[in-house]
Motif scaffolding. Structure first.
Motif, mmCIF file in Angstrom:
data_model
loop_
_atom_site.group_PDB
_atom_site.id
_atom_site.type_symbol
_atom_site.label_atom_id
_atom_site.label_comp_id
_atom_site.label_asym_id
_atom_site.label_seq_id
_atom_site.Cartn_x
_atom_site.Cartn_y
_atom_site.Cartn_z
ATOM 1 N N THR A 49 18.958 27.364 -29.416
ATOM 2 C CA THR A 49 18.688 27.914 -28.087
ATOM 3 C C THR A 49 19.963 28.186 -27.292
ATOM 4 O OG1 THR A 49 16.507 26.883 -27.995
ATOM 5 C CG2 THR A 49 17.499 27.535 -25.898
ATOM 6 N N PRO A 50 20.945 27.272 -27.231
ATOM 7 C CA PRO A 50 22.189 27.611 -26.515
ATOM 8 C C PRO A 50 22.911 28.809 -27.129
ATOM 9 C CG PRO A 50 22.044 25.250 -26.886
ATOM 10 C CD PRO A 50 20.963 25.875 -27.707
ATOM 11 N N TYR A 51 22.944 28.870 -28.460
ATOM 12 C CA TYR A 51 23.586 30.009 -29.120
ATOM 13 C C TYR A 51 22.840 31.299 -28.829
ATOM 14 C CZ TYR A 51 25.229 33.070 -32.850
ATOM 15 O OH TYR A 51 25.736 34.129 -33.552
ATOM 16 N N LYS A 151 19.824 38.838 -18.760
ATOM 17 C CA LYS A 151 20.744 37.732 -19.006
ATOM 18 C C LYS A 151 20.260 36.474 -18.302
ATOM 19 C CE LYS A 151 25.621 36.405 -18.704
ATOM 20 N NZ LYS A 151 26.991 36.844 -18.299
ATOM 21 N N LEU A 152 19.726 36.633 -17.102
ATOM 22 C CA LEU A 152 19.164 35.487 -16.390
ATOM 23 C C LEU A 152 17.969 34.911 -17.141
ATOM 24 C CD1 LEU A 152 19.008 33.631 -13.929
ATOM 25 C CD2 LEU A 152 17.641 35.392 -12.776
ATOM 26 N N LEU A 153 17.180 35.777 -17.756
ATOM 27 C CA LEU A 153 16.036 35.299 -18.524
ATOM 28 C C LEU A 153 16.488 34.460 -19.712
ATOM 29 C CD1 LEU A 153 13.736 38.457 -18.571
ATOM 30 C CD2 LEU A 153 13.611 36.453 -17.091
ATOM 31 N N ARG A 154 17.573 34.869 -20.352
ATOM 32 C CA ARG A 154 18.076 34.089 -21.480
ATOM 33 C C ARG A 154 18.539 32.714 -21.012
ATOM 34 N NH1 ARG A 154 20.834 38.904 -22.782
ATOM 35 N NH2 ARG A 154 22.822 37.894 -22.321
ATOM 36 N N VAL A 155 19.152 32.666 -19.824
ATOM 37 C CA VAL A 155 19.594 31.380 -19.289
ATOM 38 C C VAL A 155 18.394 30.495 -18.966
ATOM 39 C CG1 VAL A 155 20.766 30.259 -17.357
ATOM 40 C CG2 VAL A 155 21.748 32.310 -18.399
ATOM 41 N N LEU A 156 17.348 31.080 -18.400
ATOM 42 C CA LEU A 156 16.169 30.299 -18.051
ATOM 43 C C LEU A 156 15.492 29.713 -19.282
ATOM 44 C CD1 LEU A 156 14.592 32.531 -15.250
ATOM 45 C CD2 LEU A 156 15.840 30.393 -14.969
ATOM 46 N N ARG A 157 15.620 30.399 -20.412
ATOM 47 C CA ARG A 157 14.985 29.895 -21.623
ATOM 48 C C ARG A 157 15.620 28.599 -22.117
ATOM 49 N NH1 ARG A 157 14.703 34.939 -25.615
ATOM 50 N NH2 ARG A 157 16.872 34.968 -24.973
ATOM 51 N N THR A 158 16.838 28.300 -21.642
ATOM 52 C CA THR A 158 17.475 27.051 -22.050
ATOM 53 C C THR A 158 16.752 25.836 -21.480
ATOM 54 O OG1 THR A 158 19.010 27.148 -20.168
ATOM 55 C CG2 THR A 158 19.738 28.117 -22.238
ATOM 56 N N LEU A 159 15.798 26.041 -20.578
ATOM 57 C CA LEU A 159 14.999 24.916 -20.090
ATOM 58 C C LEU A 159 14.248 24.236 -21.227
ATOM 59 C CD1 LEU A 159 13.517 26.395 -16.792
ATOM 60 C CD2 LEU A 159 15.258 24.615 -16.998
ATOM 61 N N LYS A 160 14.108 24.932 -22.356
ATOM 62 C CA LYS A 160 13.456 24.306 -23.495
ATOM 63 C C LYS A 160 14.239 23.094 -23.992
ATOM 64 C CE LYS A 160 13.149 28.266 -25.671
ATOM 65 N NZ LYS A 160 12.875 29.302 -26.705
ATOM 66 N N ILE A 161 15.526 23.028 -23.638
ATOM 67 C CA ILE A 161 16.344 21.892 -24.060
ATOM 68 C C ILE A 161 15.878 20.611 -23.370
ATOM 69 C CG2 ILE A 161 18.701 20.979 -24.054
ATOM 70 C CD1 ILE A 161 19.724 23.752 -24.384
ATOM 71 N N VAL A 162 15.110 20.745 -22.271
ATOM 72 C CA VAL A 162 14.556 19.558 -21.622
ATOM 73 C C VAL A 162 13.815 18.698 -22.649
ATOM 74 C CG1 VAL A 162 12.867 18.774 -19.910
ATOM 75 C CG2 VAL A 162 14.414 20.649 -19.367
ATOM 76 N N ARG A 163 13.211 19.355 -23.620
ATOM 77 C CA ARG A 163 12.477 18.639 -24.655
ATOM 78 C C ARG A 163 13.385 17.716 -25.451
ATOM 79 N NH1 ARG A 163 6.893 18.786 -26.403
ATOM 80 N NH2 ARG A 163 6.856 17.521 -28.264
ATOM 81 N N MET A 164 14.702 17.984 -25.448
ATOM 82 C CA MET A 164 15.628 17.189 -26.225
ATOM 83 C C MET A 164 15.746 15.764 -25.714
ATOM 84 S SD MET A 164 16.683 18.798 -28.773
ATOM 85 C CE MET A 164 17.887 17.568 -29.204
ATOM 86 N N LEU A 200 26.825 18.058 -27.036
ATOM 87 C CA LEU A 200 27.470 18.481 -25.786
ATOM 88 C C LEU A 200 28.613 19.448 -26.060
ATOM 89 C CD1 LEU A 200 27.508 15.136 -23.756
ATOM 90 C CD2 LEU A 200 26.115 17.161 -23.314
ATOM 91 N N SER A 201 29.371 19.192 -27.128
ATOM 92 C CA SER A 201 30.463 20.109 -27.487
ATOM 93 C C SER A 201 29.914 21.478 -27.870
ATOM 94 C CB SER A 201 31.270 19.521 -28.653
ATOM 95 O OG SER A 201 31.835 18.277 -28.297
ATOM 96 N N HIS A 202 28.804 21.491 -28.605
ATOM 97 C CA HIS A 202 28.171 22.752 -28.997
ATOM 98 C C HIS A 202 27.669 23.507 -27.774
ATOM 99 C CE1 HIS A 202 25.697 25.638 -31.084
ATOM 100 N NE2 HIS A 202 24.589 25.132 -30.566
ATOM 101 N N TRP A 203 27.004 22.791 -26.856
ATOM 102 C CA TRP A 203 26.484 23.436 -25.647
ATOM 103 C C TRP A 203 27.624 23.967 -24.777
ATOM 104 C CZ3 TRP A 203 22.629 18.915 -24.255
ATOM 105 C CH2 TRP A 203 21.596 18.912 -25.204
ATOM 106 N N TYR A 204 28.694 23.178 -24.643
ATOM 107 C CA TYR A 204 29.834 23.609 -23.823
ATOM 108 C C TYR A 204 30.489 24.841 -24.426
ATOM 109 C CZ TYR A 204 34.174 23.402 -21.174
ATOM 110 O OH TYR A 204 35.236 23.685 -20.357
ATOM 111 N N ALA A 205 30.598 24.888 -25.752
ATOM 112 C CA ALA A 205 31.188 26.064 -26.415
ATOM 113 C C ALA A 205 30.319 27.301 -26.178
ATOM 114 C CB ALA A 205 31.350 25.792 -27.908
ATOM 115 N N CYS A 206 29.001 27.123 -26.182
ATOM 116 C CA CYS A 206 28.117 28.268 -25.938
ATOM 117 C C CYS A 206 28.193 28.741 -24.492
ATOM 118 C CB CYS A 206 26.676 27.894 -26.294
ATOM 119 S SG CYS A 206 26.400 27.617 -28.073
ATOM 120 N N ILE A 207 28.357 27.808 -23.577
ATOM 121 C CA ILE A 207 28.463 28.197 -22.165
ATOM 122 C C ILE A 207 29.759 28.959 -21.919
ATOM 123 C CG2 ILE A 207 28.700 27.315 -19.812
ATOM 124 C CD1 ILE A 207 26.905 25.014 -20.595
#
Length: 207
Positions: A49-51, A151-164, A200-207
């Protein structure tokens, strides 16, 4: 006897369980398989999802592999959400005793005070996967460009990470198997820290 009458204790082994309830003591094998499926879906959301949000454009077709896999993952989350309403749980009482609960109202209250909100959000945000198609169809009929920032929609989809959160804490799976398997909690904590740093490193790299 009073707890059994109120549904706080499950029925005896020879007595029929209430309709549609799943007893983990009798359905252990397929529930173990389901735990593997759920964790695999969580890992997919955590890694892909972050990628997808950072580097992949919104899907142009519902047949694109990433879109199809996202909907399969959403279906897994939905099934797990419904399963929690029908899964007999072992709940710790105020006295510290562990009781098997088979009363559906009690199960719902227990889930409501636990992971229900996170599970519901992880399912609801899948709607963002369909917004590009909905808005694109409206824009095509109007003959104008889509007013929605995809692009904003793609960012909003990262809310799925809440499941993590369920995977990072590991509470449900750990509680289920800690009485059956000897767990080295020092090693478990170390692995959680290492895994958390990698994610966290993976998410930070994607951001």
């Amino acid at each position: 006897q009073r707890l059994r009458d109120k549904g706080l204790l499950s029925s005896s082994a020879g007595q029929k369980q209430p309709c549609c309830l799943v007893d983990p003591r009798r359905s252990m094998r397929w529930l173990q398989y389901w735990d593997v499926v759920s964790i695999t879906a969580l890992l997919y959301v955590a890694i892909i999802t972050p990628y997808e949000t950072a580097f992949l454009p919104p899907a142009k077709s519902m047949l694109e592999p990433v879109f199809v896999i996202n909907q399969v993952v959403a279906a897994i989350f939905l099934f797990d959400f419904l399963l929690q309403f029908n899964l007999i749980q072992q709940i710790t009482t105020r006295d510290g005793d562990k009781k098997w609960v088979s009363d559906r109202a009690t199960l719902v209250r227990h889930y409501l005070h636990g992971w229900m909100l996170i599970d519901l959000v992880s399912i609801a945000v899948s709607f963002f996967d369909f917004l590009p198609f909905i808005v694109g169809a409206e824009g095509a009929r109007a003959g104008t460009a889509s007013p929605v920032d995809l692009k904003l929609l793609r960012v909003l989809r990262t809310l799925k990470i809440v499941r993590m959160v369920k995977l990072l804490t590991g509470s449900r799976v750990i509680r289920k198997y800690e009485v059956r398997v000897a767990i080295n909690y020092a090693m478990l904590s170390l692995m959680q820290c290492i895994g958390g740093l990698i994610l966290l490193s993976h998410w930070y790299a994607c951001i």
